[in-house]
Scaffold this active site. Structure first.
Site, PDB file in Angstrom:
ATOM      1  N   LEU A   8       0.919  -1.098  -0.090  1.00 26.95           N
ATOM      2  CA  LEU A   8      -0.081  -0.046  -0.052  1.00 26.95           C
ATOM      3  C   LEU A   8       0.839   1.285   0.026  1.00 26.95           C
ATOM      4  CD1 LEU A   8      -2.796  -0.944   2.696  1.00 26.95           C
ATOM      5  CD2 LEU A   8      -3.005  -0.064   0.334  1.00 26.95           C
ATOM      6  N   ASP A  11      10.711   3.592   4.737  1.00 27.98           N
ATOM      7  CA  ASP A  11      10.885   2.372   5.117  1.00 27.98           C
ATOM      8  C   ASP A  11      12.038   1.897   5.703  1.00 27.98           C
ATOM      9  OD1 ASP A  11       8.800   0.089   3.663  1.00 27.98           O
ATOM     10  OD2 ASP A  11      10.784  -0.522   4.701  1.00 27.98           O
ATOM     11  N   ASN A  33       1.301   4.967   7.556  1.00 31.09           N
ATOM     12  CA  ASN A  33       0.950   3.292   6.910  1.00 31.09           C
ATOM     13  C   ASN A  33       1.914   2.382   7.493  1.00 31.09           C
ATOM     14  OD1 ASN A  33      -0.028   1.655   4.556  1.00 31.09           O
ATOM     15  ND2 ASN A  33       2.123   1.658   4.094  1.00 31.09           N
ATOM     16  N   ALA A  78      -6.111  -4.880   1.717  1.00 30.90           N
ATOM     17  CA  ALA A  78      -5.120  -5.046   0.546  1.00 30.90           C
ATOM     18  C   ALA A  78      -4.201  -6.270   0.664  1.00 30.90           C
ATOM     19  CB  ALA A  78      -4.710  -3.770   0.162  1.00 30.90           C
ATOM     20  N   HIS A  80     -21.041  31.587  31.498  1.00 30.35           N
ATOM     21  CA  HIS A  80     -21.382  32.305  32.677  1.00 30.35           C
ATOM     22  C   HIS A  80     -21.654  33.628  32.434  1.00 30.35           C
ATOM     23  CE1 HIS A  80     -20.836  32.736  37.270  1.00 30.35           C
ATOM     24  NE2 HIS A  80     -21.956  33.351  36.856  1.00 30.35           N
ATOM     25  N   GLY A  81     -23.042  34.215  32.369  1.00 22.11           N
ATOM     26  CA  GLY A  81     -23.597  35.545  31.573  1.00 22.11           C
ATOM     27  C   GLY A  81     -23.421  36.564  32.782  1.00 22.11           C
ATOM     28  N   ASP A  97     -13.675  25.838  40.798  1.00 17.37           N
ATOM     29  CA  ASP A  97     -13.897  25.655  39.313  1.00 17.37           C
ATOM     30  C   ASP A  97     -12.695  25.054  38.697  1.00 17.37           C
ATOM     31  OD1 ASP A  97     -14.817  25.711  36.911  1.00 17.37           O
ATOM     32  OD2 ASP A  97     -15.589  27.652  36.908  1.00 17.37           O
ATOM     33  N   HIS A 154      -9.621  26.803  31.872  1.00 15.11           N
ATOM     34  CA  HIS A 154      -8.666  27.874  32.552  1.00 15.11           C
ATOM     35  C   HIS A 154      -7.188  27.475  32.824  1.00 15.11           C
ATOM     36  CE1 HIS A 154     -12.502  29.405  32.928  1.00 15.11           C
ATOM     37  NE2 HIS A 154     -13.077  28.591  33.508  1.00 15.11           N
ATOM     38  N   ILE A 211      -8.365  30.914  29.748  1.00 15.22           N
ATOM     39  CA  ILE A 211      -8.704  32.167  30.063  1.00 15.22           C
ATOM     40  C   ILE A 211      -9.044  31.994  31.571  1.00 15.22           C
ATOM     41  CG2 ILE A 211      -9.927  32.692  27.929  1.00 15.22           C
ATOM     42  CD1 ILE A 211     -12.456  31.888  28.986  1.00 15.22           C
ATOM     43  N   GLY A 253     -14.681  34.103  34.992  1.00 15.92           N
ATOM     44  CA  GLY A 253     -15.193  35.127  34.839  1.00 15.92           C
ATOM     45  C   GLY A 253     -15.616  35.548  36.531  1.00 15.92           C
ATOM     46  N   PHE A 267     -20.581  39.534  32.558  1.00 11.55           N
ATOM     47  CA  PHE A 267     -19.531  39.438  31.937  1.00 11.55           C
ATOM     48  C   PHE A 267     -19.754  39.544  30.338  1.00 11.55           C
ATOM     49  CE2 PHE A 267     -19.902  36.482  35.627  1.00 11.55           C
ATOM     50  CZ  PHE A 267     -18.763  37.055  36.280  1.00 11.55           C
TER      51      PHE A 267
END
Ligand SMILES: *[C@@H]1O[C@H](CO)[C@@H](O)[C@H](O)[C@H]1NC(C)=O
Ligand SMILES: *[C@@H]1O[C@H](CO)[C@@H](O)[C@H](O)[C@H]1NC(C)=O
Ligand SMILES: *[C@@H]1O[C@H](CO)[C@@H](O)[C@H](O)[C@H]1NC(C)=O
Ligand SMILES: *[C@@H]1O[C@H](CO)[C@@H](O)[C@H](O)[C@H]1NC(C)=O
Ligand SMILES: *[C@@H]1O[C@H](CO)[C@@H](O)[C@H](O)[C@H]1NC(C)=O
Ligand SMILES: *[C@@H]1O[C@H](CO)[C@@H](O)[C@H](O)[C@H]1NC(C)=O
Ligand SMILES: *[C@@H]1O[C@H](CO)[C@@H](O)[C@H](O)[C@H]1NC(C)=O
Ligand SMILES: *[C@@H]1O[C@H](CO)[C@@H](O)[C@H](O)[C@H]1NC(C)=O
Length: 710
Positions: free
Chosen positions: A20, A39, A98, A195, A390-391, A494, A499, A514, A517, A547
């Protein structure tokens, strides 16, 4: 149709000495690619090595006018192999993993050595070569990788336990590489070839061997590596001039829990077994998000307790903490011993050892994270767990808990339909040891893509954000976050790898891990407490934030503050990028207590207090009530009252109407006291502003004469 070409592309094919691999190398070279023919030159069993096999293929390619070089490294030395491509051709675009060896024996007789060798060549070899090529492809913004799996892996095969395991391992590897590479246009797919090859030539009958010519498979692999091919993370089986995609299906299955209880017994499982295993109805799954999402949907559809009746479900959650947790949290939000006024948050032996009020968002967060009500908040709608942000956050402290054990109750107050997503408003009540409600939190999570379910857009239970006043800030403080800010903060509970783990962050679409928040929140509120409460935490009442953008550890946070009575409006900005990260925010205090730190005028007032105490008669002879407003950088930072009528001098605004109000900067007040600035001069130049009884102010001179005594 135009010929599909690979001009300018550099292709590495491992195990390309025969079968192959050789077919791939020839095909790519014939279509314009520069090929590294790797090879080891070993026999079928992976022992011994000579350079002959690779050299022969390179010669064949060159004789047809193609470009190729030989490489004799073991795939386990993947970096050296990739280096051959870079040294000769300067890049690597396509990698075909391969190379392989076979070591058949029945499962019981496999030795550790056989196991390790097979894994080394198939699994580790593909890992090493791919890992060496990946960063280069990432930089180029193009890469195509093919792994070679086997039906022995997909279905198992007698005598090939080691091989099956390694081959199936490659599928997992390829799928994850596909996910992580997608952003950089790196695609990774798997070929499952049947094959005839060096590996199988004496296992197969000759006619079958002929039908399984590798040249039937090479075009499939080549197309999978072409710019035109969008396939990614797929498993393609090919043999004898046929090809088809293999995928994972999952039976729709059945719910085992009974509607009355959450209980599942072994007997329930037995009774339902035929339904569990019936694949007449199934789903096709192509990602882990689909797999979990569909599962949640099936739970909703079956009308479980949470699915239909979530608004009322109340869950309780215990949160325990010690002084160590308080200190760790304080460090997490940027408290430092470099500021002497902050030591009381960091040292449990300090006589005023204090808790930052925002610490008490933690029990609420834990409660929401462990609650089942959030993910099933929208009836009949599945919420993609990987897409929750988290808003907003609200916290109100009714009384500061003293014990180390709190119990929280969490419930979904309302779910708002924001179109692009759903805002899930969770109220968390936290109780102390005696069962008294001490803290109220409201956490708003935003589920991306879960909107348009016909819900209301405006909340009735949502604590609203409030616009900052329309003027430049009254006070501004900046502090740089530490590079380790998220690493420390996460220890407060958390532990989302987003993070800290650069790979996870990359998958989520961020350049770097990051900051939480809630860490930026703790940071900002701390700065406000320092500025307007002199770190007297008992003055904290409540806080609300929204945030808007993430912060990267190491960035500088600027907190802009506006004082309106006892409410401090604020906005937090990343200085380096001038990006607003917290908005619509405020802290409510019980009263204002300006920070006493670093005001020169403080020492003068202390001196005046002494003088008045020593000679009250002199003060009374001047009489009147004087109100001082001290400014710094143009903003008012502190007030003093000199009530000479009653021989009382104190910090803060006067209790009764003053006769004279004087506004002066901290620095000028110092110069005045030192006699370096004349009051009349200061007044004329606008450095000293006087309202009320101006004449009365002139009588103050003797009191202010402190000269060199300071
Ligand atoms: C797997 O292990 C068996 C038994 O130890 C060995 O004979 C066989 O060669 C190994 N398979 C491969 C593919 O190396
Ligand atoms: C693979 O790449 C395609 C096209 O870039 C992308 O649409 C797809 O989501 C990726 N697949 C995976 C599993 O990441
Ligand atoms: C599950 O059912 C068994 C038998 O009815 C009962 O003993 C057990 O308490 C139940 N467990 C729960 C968690 O409800
Ligand atoms: C499957 O389990 C449920 C829940 O225990 C049970 O009520 C139901 O009878 C079971 N279904 C069958 C087909 O046995
Ligand atoms: C498959 O779905 C069909 C159509 O909804 C239904 O009639 C059939 O009972 C289902 N079969 C199984 C095993 O769930
Ligand atoms: C099986 O589940 C899939 C995916 O959730 C769904 O599209 C399909 O309608 C279900 N089939 C049946 C018969 O429930
Ligand atoms: C509700 O939301 C809409 C759209 O955002 C807004 O125009 C409207 O003023 C809101 N109504 C109330 C009562 O807040
Ligand atoms: C200060 O003002 C009060 C009234 O507000 C007045 O009675 C008093 O005489 C004033 N003192 C002086 C020294 O002017």
């Amino acid at each position: 149709m135009a010929e599909l070409r690979f001009d300018g592309k550099v292709v590495v094919v491992t195990g390309a000495g025969a079968g192959l691999g050789r077919a791939y190398a020839h095909l790519f070279a014939s279509r314009g690619a520069k090929v590294v023919v790797n090879d080891l030159g070993g026999g079928r069993h992976g022992d011994g090595s000579s350079s002959k096999a690779a050299d022969t293929v390179v010669d064949e390619i060159k004789s047809k006018g193609g470009t190729a070089v030989a490489d004799y490294h073991s795939v386990v030395d993947g970096d050296k192999l990739i280096k051959t491509a870079l040294d000769n051709f300067g890049r690597i675009d396509i990698l075909i993993n391969n190379a392989g060896i076979l070591r058949d024996k029945s499962f019981a007789r496999i030795s550790d050595q056989d196991w390790d060798l097979v894994h080394a060549v198939h699994l580790k070899g593909s890992f090493k070569t791919t890992q060496a090529a990946f960063p280069i492809m990432k930089k180029q913004g193009f890469g195509r990788i093919v792994m070679t799996a086997s039906n022995s892996g997909l279905y198992g095969n007698f005598g090939q336990a080691n091989y099956s395991a390694a081959k199936m391992g490659l599928i997992g590897l390829a799928k994850t590489v596909a996910i992580e590479g997608a952003r950089n246009n790196i695609h990774c797919n798997v070929i499952v070839p049947t094959a005839a090859s060096r590996l199988t030539e004496d296992i197969l009958p000759p006619d079958v061997f002929q039908a399984l010519n590798p040249e039937y498979i090479a075009p499939v692999v080549a197309y999978m590596c072409h710019d035109d091919c969008e396939e990614n993370g797929s498993v393609i089986e090919a043999a004898a001039g046929w090809a088809g995609k293999c995928t994972i299906i999952r039976a729709n299955g059945t719910l085992l829990r009974s509607p009355e209880s959450d209980n599942v017994s072994i007997e329930n499982v037995k009774q339902n077994w035929s339904k569990i295993t019936d694949i007449t109805n199934y789903s096709l799954l192509s990602s882990i998000q689909e797999a979990t999402g569909a599962l949640i949907e099936s739970l909703d559809a079956s009308g479980t307790k949470e699915g239909t009746n979530n608004q009322d479900s109340d869950e309780t959650d215990v949160f325990e903490y010690t002084d160590k947790d308080l200190i760790l949290y304080a460090l997490g939000v940027g408290t430092t011993v470099a500021d002497p006024t902050e030591i009381k948050f960091l040292y449990e032996g300090h006589e005023e050892f204090s808790t930052l009020p925002t610490f008490f968002v933690l029990p609420a967060l834990q409660s929401v994270m462990t609650s089942s009500t959030t993910t099933s908040a929208i009836p009949g709608k599945d919420i993609d767990l990987s897409n929750i942000l988290h808003g907003e956050q609200y916290i109100e402290i009714l009384s500061f808990p003293t014990g180390g054990k709190l119990v929280s109750k969490c419930k979904v107050a309302e779910v708002l339909d924001k179109g692009s997503g759903a805002a899930i408003v969770s109220d968390v009540d936290t109780f102390d040891n005696n069962g008294n409600l001490v803290i109220k939190n409201q956490i708003v999570t935003f589920a991306v893509g879960a909107g348009r379910f016909g819900g209301s857009r405006n909340g009735t239970k949502l604590v609203p954000c409030i616009q900052k006043p329309n003027r430049s800030p009254d006070l501004t403080l900046t502090q740089k976050t530490s590079l380790d800010q998220a690493a420390i903060y996460r220890l407060s509970g958390d532990r989302n790898p987003l993070h800290i783990d650069p790979n996870i962050a990359a998958v989520a679409g961020f350049e770097k891990p990051i900051l939480h928040g809630l860490c930026s929140l703790g940071f900002s509120v701390r700065v406000i407490l320092k500025s307007y409460a002199d770190y007297d935490i008992s003055l904290f009442k409540a806080c609300k934030v929204r945030f808007t953008k993430p912060v990267v550890p190491g960035q500088t946070l600027r907190v802009d503050m506006w004082k309106e009575d006892n409410r401090i409006h604020f906005e937090t900005v990343v200085v380096e990028t001038n990006t607003v990260v917290i908005t619509g925010a405020y802290v409510d205090l019980k009263s204002i207590k300006m920070s006493a730190t670093s005001l020169k005028s403080d020492a003068i007032f202390e001196f005046i207090i002494e003088q008045v105490k020593n000679d009250p008669g002199k003060a009374k002879s001047i009489g009147g009530v004087f109100h001082y407003k001290i400014t710094k950088d143009g903003k008012e930072v502190k007030q003093w009252t000199m009530d000479l009528k009653n021989a009382k001098v104190y910090e803060g605004a006067p209790e009764n109407k003053p006769n004279t109000t004087l506004t002066i900067s901290d620095e000028d007040f110092m110069l005045l006291a030192e006699g370096k600035l004349q009051p009349q001069q200061a007044f004329m130049k606008g450095k000293l502003k006087i309202t009320g009884n101006i004449m009365l102010a002139q009588k103050l001179a003797p009191l202010l004469k402190t000269n060199a005594k300071l």
